[in-house]
Design a protein around this motif. Structure first.
Motif, mmCIF file in Angstrom:
data_model
loop_
_atom_site.group_PDB
_atom_site.id
_atom_site.type_symbol
_atom_site.label_atom_id
_atom_site.label_comp_id
_atom_site.label_asym_id
_atom_site.label_seq_id
_atom_site.Cartn_x
_atom_site.Cartn_y
_atom_site.Cartn_z
ATOM 1 N N MET A 12 0.829 -1.203 0.000
ATOM 2 C CA MET A 12 0.000 0.000 0.000
ATOM 3 C C MET A 12 0.869 1.262 0.000
ATOM 4 O O MET A 12 0.562 2.236 -0.670
ATOM 5 C CB MET A 12 -0.964 0.013 1.196
ATOM 6 C CG MET A 12 -2.015 -1.093 1.126
ATOM 7 S SD MET A 12 -2.830 -1.251 -0.480
ATOM 8 C CE MET A 12 -3.601 0.326 -0.607
ATOM 9 N N ALA A 13 1.975 1.245 0.735
ATOM 10 C CA ALA A 13 2.889 2.391 0.745
ATOM 11 C C ALA A 13 3.490 2.608 -0.637
ATOM 12 O O ALA A 13 3.615 3.739 -1.102
ATOM 13 C CB ALA A 13 3.984 2.183 1.788
ATOM 14 N N CYS A 14 3.850 1.508 -1.304
ATOM 15 C CA CYS A 14 4.393 1.622 -2.668
ATOM 16 C C CYS A 14 3.360 2.193 -3.622
ATOM 17 O O CYS A 14 3.662 3.052 -4.448
ATOM 18 C CB CYS A 14 4.855 0.260 -3.184
ATOM 19 S SG CYS A 14 6.361 -0.330 -2.407
ATOM 20 N N LEU A 15 2.112 1.721 -3.507
ATOM 21 C CA LEU A 15 1.055 2.221 -4.381
ATOM 22 C C LEU A 15 0.788 3.695 -4.117
ATOM 23 O O LEU A 15 0.594 4.476 -5.055
ATOM 24 C CB LEU A 15 -0.229 1.407 -4.205
ATOM 25 C CG LEU A 15 -0.201 -0.012 -4.744
ATOM 26 C CD1 LEU A 15 -1.497 -0.736 -4.386
ATOM 27 C CD2 LEU A 15 0.024 -0.030 -6.235
ATOM 28 N N ARG A 156 2.489 -4.015 -18.635
ATOM 29 C CA ARG A 156 2.968 -4.815 -17.499
ATOM 30 C C ARG A 156 4.084 -4.097 -16.743
ATOM 31 O O ARG A 156 4.100 -4.072 -15.514
ATOM 32 C CB ARG A 156 3.434 -6.185 -17.986
ATOM 33 C CG ARG A 156 2.285 -7.081 -18.408
ATOM 34 C CD ARG A 156 2.780 -8.467 -18.833
ATOM 35 N NE ARG A 156 1.683 -9.260 -19.325
ATOM 36 C CZ ARG A 156 1.520 -9.618 -20.600
ATOM 37 N NH1 ARG A 156 2.413 -9.265 -21.515
ATOM 38 N NH2 ARG A 156 0.478 -10.339 -20.966
ATOM 39 N N SER A 157 5.005 -3.501 -17.489
ATOM 40 C CA SER A 157 6.114 -2.774 -16.878
ATOM 41 C C SER A 157 5.596 -1.586 -16.063
ATOM 42 O O SER A 157 6.048 -1.339 -14.943
ATOM 43 C CB SER A 157 7.077 -2.299 -17.973
ATOM 44 O OG SER A 157 8.097 -1.520 -17.428
ATOM 45 N N PHE A 158 4.638 -0.855 -16.621
ATOM 46 C CA PHE A 158 4.072 0.289 -15.914
ATOM 47 C C PHE A 158 3.362 -0.170 -14.644
ATOM 48 O O PHE A 158 3.535 0.422 -13.577
ATOM 49 C CB PHE A 158 3.111 1.065 -16.821
ATOM 50 C CG PHE A 158 2.492 2.251 -16.131
ATOM 51 C CD1 PHE A 158 3.233 3.403 -15.914
ATOM 52 C CD2 PHE A 158 1.178 2.208 -15.706
ATOM 53 C CE1 PHE A 158 2.671 4.495 -15.263
ATOM 54 C CE2 PHE A 158 0.611 3.289 -15.059
ATOM 55 C CZ PHE A 158 1.353 4.437 -14.829
ATOM 56 N N ALA A 159 2.555 -1.237 -14.731
ATOM 57 C CA ALA A 159 1.833 -1.738 -13.555
ATOM 58 C C ALA A 159 2.821 -2.180 -12.466
ATOM 59 O O ALA A 159 2.619 -1.880 -11.282
ATOM 60 C CB ALA A 159 0.908 -2.882 -13.943
ATOM 61 N N LEU A 160 3.878 -2.867 -12.860
ATOM 62 C CA LEU A 160 4.899 -3.277 -11.884
ATOM 63 C C LEU A 160 5.552 -2.053 -11.248
ATOM 64 O O LEU A 160 5.806 -2.036 -10.035
ATOM 65 C CB LEU A 160 5.954 -4.173 -12.541
ATOM 66 C CG LEU A 160 5.485 -5.578 -12.930
ATOM 67 C CD1 LEU A 160 6.527 -6.262 -13.812
ATOM 68 C CD2 LEU A 160 5.167 -6.419 -11.698
ATOM 69 N N SER A 161 5.804 -1.015 -12.038
ATOM 70 C CA SER A 161 6.420 0.205 -11.504
ATOM 71 C C SER A 161 5.507 0.916 -10.519
ATOM 72 O O SER A 161 5.973 1.697 -9.688
ATOM 73 C CB SER A 161 6.816 1.157 -12.635
ATOM 74 O OG SER A 161 5.693 1.869 -13.126
ATOM 75 N N GLN A 162 4.205 0.642 -10.606
ATOM 76 C CA GLN A 162 3.239 1.234 -9.685
ATOM 77 C C GLN A 162 3.047 0.381 -8.433
ATOM 78 O O GLN A 162 2.210 0.687 -7.591
ATOM 79 C CB GLN A 162 1.896 1.446 -10.385
ATOM 80 C CG GLN A 162 1.956 2.423 -11.542
ATOM 81 C CD GLN A 162 2.403 3.792 -11.098
ATOM 82 O OE1 GLN A 162 1.772 4.432 -10.265
ATOM 83 N NE2 GLN A 162 3.522 4.251 -11.632
ATOM 84 N N GLY A 163 3.799 -0.721 -8.327
ATOM 85 C CA GLY A 163 3.763 -1.544 -7.119
ATOM 86 C C GLY A 163 2.817 -2.727 -7.174
ATOM 87 O O GLY A 163 2.605 -3.398 -6.167
#
Length: 185
Positions: A12-15, A156-163
């Motif tokens: 949650m902190a990452c998001l 996928r890369s963007f979603a991973l970068s968003q946590g």
């Protein structure tokens, strides 16, 4: 139990931190963005959504730009009950590519940002809301139900970068007959 709570808190902190970095498409053009889109990818880490992941189908939406800069979005979602139609009313903000809308399901206002689009093939969209805790969703939209592998990789890369964890990043199959073929859409 304590480890699970700590892991959830870290995600949650990452998001939350990642959402602060979300910026809309530079020089966003609503007229070019209007038209038919298919939701061909979704990243959503809600535990309540997990049991439904394998039932999700690619939905279709029609974005209509209004003269005042607001947007109507008509979504067609395939469900076990049939093809459901929902209309969303997005209000423009002072930042082109960012909108707000009132969720009748959650009874609160949510944010929606068009992060990246080339207008002719794909769009990356982030939806964000805060109530009880913070929720973020990343969607990949295509002008057709199939997008290039490079676009899927970008999503996928963007979603991973968003946590988002890998198992929360989905590319659902196309819905059949939703909207119904006789609807003319």
């Amino acid at each position: 139990m304590r480890t699970t709570v700590l892991a959830v808190a870290m995600v949650m902190a990452c998001l939350a931190a990642a959402h602060e970095d979300v910026r809309p498409q530079r020089d966003f053009n609503l007229q070019r963005f209007a038209g038919r889109w298919y939701r061909v990818g979704l990243a959503y880490a809600s535990e309540k959504f997990a049991p439904f992941r394998d039932k999700l189908k690619a939905s279709m939406g029609v974005v209509t730009a209004l003269p005042d800069g607001n947007v109507n979005l008509t979504m067609y979602d395939a469900t076990p009950l049939g093809c459901l139609v929902k209309v969303y009313h997005y209000q423009k903000t002072n930042v082109p590519g960012q909108f707000t809308y009132f969720s009748t399901r959650h009874n609160l206002v949510k944010d929606m940002t068009v992060v990246e689009t080339n207008y002719t093939d794909y769009a990356l969209v982030v939806k964000h809301k805060v109530f009880n805790r913070e929720y973020t969703q990343v969607a990949l939209y295509g002008r057709s139900t199939a997008v290039r592998t490079s676009v899927l990789d970008r999503f996928r890369s963007f979603a991973l970068s968003q946590g988002f964890p890998r198992d929360s990043i989905l590319t659902p199959p196309p819905a059949e007959n939703c909207p119904p073929s006789e609807s003319g859409l």
